[in-house]
Scaffold this motif. Structure first.
Motif, PDB file in Angstrom:
ATOM      1  N   PRO A   1       0.893  -1.142  -0.146  1.00 56.19           N
ATOM      2  CA  PRO A   1       0.022  -0.131  -0.152  1.00 56.19           C
ATOM      3  C   PRO A   1       0.966   1.200  -0.129  1.00 56.19           C
ATOM      4  CG  PRO A   1      -0.171  -0.787   2.188  1.00 56.19           C
ATOM      5  CD  PRO A   1       0.722  -1.771   1.362  1.00 56.19           C
ATOM      6  N   GLU A   2       0.039   2.419  -0.523  1.00 57.56           N
ATOM      7  CA  GLU A   2       1.046   3.630  -0.349  1.00 57.56           C
ATOM      8  C   GLU A   2       1.222   4.151   0.911  1.00 57.56           C
ATOM      9  OE1 GLU A   2       2.345   5.195  -2.905  1.00 57.56           O
ATOM     10  OE2 GLU A   2       1.722   3.560  -4.364  1.00 57.56           O
ATOM     11  N   HIS A   3       2.317   4.783   1.192  1.00 56.02           N
ATOM     12  CA  HIS A   3       2.628   5.477   2.520  1.00 56.02           C
ATOM     13  C   HIS A   3       1.450   6.705   2.787  1.00 56.02           C
ATOM     14  CE1 HIS A   3       7.144   4.817   2.582  1.00 56.02           C
ATOM     15  NE2 HIS A   3       6.640   3.622   2.130  1.00 56.02           N
ATOM     16  N   GLU A   4       0.994   6.310   3.970  1.00 56.01           N
ATOM     17  CA  GLU A   4      -0.135   7.163   4.476  1.00 56.01           C
ATOM     18  C   GLU A   4       0.350   7.834   5.898  1.00 56.01           C
ATOM     19  OE1 GLU A   4      -3.916   5.443   4.679  1.00 56.01           O
ATOM     20  OE2 GLU A   4      -3.933   5.178   2.485  1.00 56.01           O
ATOM     21  N   PRO A   5       0.286   9.258   6.059  1.00 66.08           N
ATOM     22  CA  PRO A   5       0.569   9.708   7.364  1.00 66.08           C
ATOM     23  C   PRO A   5      -0.371   9.070   8.498  1.00 66.08           C
ATOM     24  CG  PRO A   5       0.205  11.532   5.743  1.00 66.08           C
ATOM     25  CD  PRO A   5      -0.484  10.226   5.121  1.00 66.08           C
ATOM     26  N   ILE A   6       0.249   8.858   9.585  1.00 61.06           N
ATOM     27  CA  ILE A   6      -0.687   8.575  10.507  1.00 61.06           C
ATOM     28  C   ILE A   6      -1.606   9.547  11.163  1.00 61.06           C
ATOM     29  CG2 ILE A   6      -0.526   7.502  13.027  1.00 61.06           C
ATOM     30  CD1 ILE A   6       1.890   5.962  12.175  1.00 61.06           C
ATOM     31  N   GLU A   7      -0.834  10.428  11.356  1.00 60.20           N
ATOM     32  CA  GLU A   7      -1.597  11.880  11.749  1.00 60.20           C
ATOM     33  C   GLU A   7      -0.655  13.088  11.770  1.00 60.20           C
ATOM     34  OE1 GLU A   7      -1.529  11.527  16.368  1.00 60.20           O
ATOM     35  OE2 GLU A   7      -0.242   9.695  16.189  1.00 60.20           O
ATOM     36  N   GLU A   8      -1.193  14.136  12.209  1.00 62.70           N
ATOM     37  CA  GLU A   8      -0.351  15.436  12.232  1.00 62.70           C
ATOM     38  C   GLU A   8      -0.086  15.703  13.486  1.00 62.70           C
ATOM     39  OE1 GLU A   8       0.445  17.364   9.773  1.00 62.70           O
ATOM     40  OE2 GLU A   8      -0.380  16.300   8.035  1.00 62.70           O
ATOM     41  N   ILE A   9       1.044  15.722  13.678  1.00 60.75           N
ATOM     42  CA  ILE A   9       1.655  16.065  15.065  1.00 60.75           C
ATOM     43  C   ILE A   9       2.267  17.384  15.472  1.00 60.75           C
ATOM     44  CG2 ILE A   9       3.387  15.285  17.061  1.00 60.75           C
ATOM     45  CD1 ILE A   9       1.125  13.014  16.698  1.00 60.75           C
ATOM     46  N   GLU A  10       1.724  18.096  16.264  1.00 56.21           N
ATOM     47  CA  GLU A  10       2.179  19.566  16.645  1.00 56.21           C
ATOM     48  C   GLU A  10       3.780  19.233  16.607  1.00 56.21           C
ATOM     49  OE1 GLU A  10       0.169  21.820  19.482  1.00 56.21           O
ATOM     50  OE2 GLU A  10      -1.702  20.737  19.119  1.00 56.21           O
ATOM     51  N   GLU A  11       4.402  20.604  16.337  1.00 57.21           N
ATOM     52  CA  GLU A  11       5.840  20.388  16.383  1.00 57.21           C
ATOM     53  C   GLU A  11       6.419  20.451  17.876  1.00 57.21           C
ATOM     54  OE1 GLU A  11       8.067  20.818  13.776  1.00 57.21           O
ATOM     55  OE2 GLU A  11       6.685  20.707  12.117  1.00 57.21           O
ATOM     56  N   ASP A  12       5.706  21.043  18.840  1.00 54.62           N
ATOM     57  CA  ASP A  12       6.205  21.098  20.032  1.00 54.62           C
ATOM     58  C   ASP A  12       6.049  20.031  21.117  1.00 54.62           C
ATOM     59  OD1 ASP A  12       3.516  21.811  20.305  1.00 54.62           O
ATOM     60  OD2 ASP A  12       3.767  23.646  21.669  1.00 54.62           O
ATOM     61  N   ILE A  13       5.423  18.989  20.425  1.00 47.33           N
ATOM     62  CA  ILE A  13       5.132  17.704  21.412  1.00 47.33           C
ATOM     63  C   ILE A  13       6.104  16.908  21.558  1.00 47.33           C
ATOM     64  CG2 ILE A  13       3.468  15.637  21.486  1.00 47.33           C
ATOM     65  CD1 ILE A  13       1.245  17.221  20.667  1.00 47.33           C
ATOM     66  N   ILE A  14       6.649  16.420  22.497  1.00 46.40           N
ATOM     67  CA  ILE A  14       7.503  15.204  22.681  1.00 46.40           C
ATOM     68  C   ILE A  14       6.775  13.862  22.696  1.00 46.40           C
ATOM     69  CG2 ILE A  14       9.201  14.274  24.278  1.00 46.40           C
ATOM     70  CD1 ILE A  14       9.791  17.245  25.429  1.00 46.40           C
ATOM     71  N   LYS A  15       7.434  13.090  21.817  1.00 46.90           N
ATOM     72  CA  LYS A  15       6.613  11.844  21.592  1.00 46.90           C
ATOM     73  C   LYS A  15       7.413  10.832  22.407  1.00 46.90           C
ATOM     74  CE  LYS A  15       6.981  12.432  17.043  1.00 46.90           C
ATOM     75  NZ  LYS A  15       7.664  14.004  17.312  1.00 46.90           N
TER      76      LYS A  15
END
Length: 447
Positions: A171-185
């Motif tokens: 399958p094609e790559h798909e973004p899981i989600e949009e994550i805010e730049e200032d969030i530590i994962k």
């Protein structure tokens, strides 16, 4: 946190009965010069996971046969659990058959399980080293297989054709989600029943996740956003498995799958160890995954409240733990009880410290002064009768801090001297909790 979109790479699982050449094919696929991007070895010689690409398409590859070299399970259970796990997580199944042997009963078991799959399946008949032997593979049609690719994993025969077919069906790559730049994962890693969900519940102060003393009760990976002291965090809980199982072998394999998925998205891993049991082989595998993926790490020694007093007072426990988890010996160790809350309130302070180290950039002037002092006191050894010189050092990347040293002898720097340099780096700069990468390049640039 340089990217706001997290990419979910397709996952290919290699399955099949033992001794059909799964691991040989895995090693062949990741050693293709066009394909290899990054490989993540397990402990000692085991290689279980790689990120790779072919014809511009990236995907993750898992060798399901490499998770338990002892293989002390019952044969049918080993096969069924291997495939069940692959079906849970994989986007494509690559089933390997042995072309040098006739159809075996366990091949029938594998095929029967794969008939229920609603995902793409590629069949490859292995160990066919020459075209004149291909006629021997015709009997595999009686398994109900319409199409298969004849290969030799050992010699590389038709492996490029197999890779073409893999990328065609992925399958094609798909973004899981949009994550805010200032969030530590933050990925929460550990064996089933080590206390991952209990820890997150205590942090949240609610029963956000289903917890139970039975291993494998969290059905899916759950993301939790949290704001603490005006800072934002994303907690990725990788607890448990999707189905009940009493077989340790399959539970351990599934935790590797889940860790692979989680580490693709995380900045930092919380590696939770059962303080009563101590570090195990599976913990060491997860530690190696964290280090080789270049993620920050904090080791949490959980269930400390259950450790007998005489053992808890033993000196050097942190050092003993790091010796067992050598891949992440750079990580701080914190003793906690997710159940009682002991030490839990300090975890975010550690996360902040490690992320600061993980994302820091050291000035070029400071780096070069440091390198000059080190080389003056302890120069690298002579290589083939010639002096090894270091000319310049810079840091092109953060979030795994990466340092490039320009030298006249790229291949002449021995591993023990590289380790020496890394140790001196850690003494000079605050790098606790983060792996670092040293890259050696020629002083000359291509014209």
């Amino acid at each position: 946190m340089s990217e706001s979109t997290i990419q979910n790479k397709p996952l290919v699982a290699i399955v099949g009965r033992p001794n059909v050449g799964k691991s040989t094919l895995f090693n062949r696929l990741i050693s293709q010069r066009k394909a290899i991007v990054e490989d993540v070895p397990g402990v000692t010689r085991d290689r279980i996971y790689a990120e790779t690409q072919w014809d511009g398409k990236e995907f993750s590859l898992v060798d399901t046969g490499g998770f338990d070299p002892e293989g002390d399970e019952l044969y049918p259970s080993l096969i069924k659990n291997q495939i069940d796990i692959a079906l849970d997580e994989a986007d494509l199944i690559l089933c390997i058959l042995d072309g040098k042997e006739s159809v075996m009963p366990h091949d029938l078991d594998v095929i029967e399980l794969l008939r229920k799959v609603k995902k793409p399946v590629i069949f490859a008949v292995n160990k066919i080293d020459h075209k004149k032997h291909e006629s021997a593979t015709l009997e595999f049609h009686r398994l109900g297989i319409e199409e298969y690719i004849v290969i030799s994993a050992m010699q590389g025969r038709n492996v490029n054709e197999l890779l073409d077919r893999i990328v065609e069906l992925l399958p094609e790559h798909e973004p899981i989600e949009e994550i805010e730049e200032d969030i530590i994962k933050v990925a929460v890693l550990g064996k089933p029943n080590v206390g991952k969900s209990t820890l997150i519940n205590h942090i949240l102060g609610e029963e956000r996740l289903m917890t139970s003393p039975v291993a494998g009760t969290t059905r899916d990976t759950i993301d939790t956003y949290i704001t603490k002291n005006e800072k934002k965090y994303l907690l990725i809980d990788t607890a448990g498995i999707r189905r009940k199982s009493r077989i340790t072998f399959s539970v351990e394999k599934h935790s590797v799958y889940r860790a692979v998925r989680a580490m693709e998205r995380a900045d930092i891993a919380l590696l939770i160890i059962d303080a009563q049991e101590g570090p195990t082989h599976q913990d060491a595998r997860l530690a190696r995954l964290i280090a080789d993926k270049g993620r920050g790490c904090i080791i949490l020694l959980n269930k400390w409240d259950l450790v007998p007093a005489n053992i808890a007072q033993t000196t050097g426990i942190d050092e003993i733990l790091k010796d067992e988890l050598m891949a992440v010996d750079f990580a701080p160790v914190r003793k906690i009880s997710a159940k009682t809350g002991r030490g839990v309130d300090k975890i975010f302070d550690e996360i902040d410290k490690v992320y600061t180290n993980f994302s820091q950039r050291i000035s070029t002037k400071r780096l070069n002064n440091f390198l000059k002092n080190i080389v003056t006191k302890t120069p690298p050894p002579i290589f083939k009768g010639k002096e090894i010189k270091f000319y310049y050092i810079s840091q092109p990347l953060t979030e795994q801090p990466t340092f490039v040293i320009f030298t006249n002898r790229i291949k002449g720097v021995p591993e023990n001297y590289k380790r020496f340099l890394e140790n001196r780096f850690r003494e000079e700069f605050d790098l606790e909790g983060t792996p670092i990468k040293l890259v050696f390049r020629s002083e000359r640039t291509d014209s």
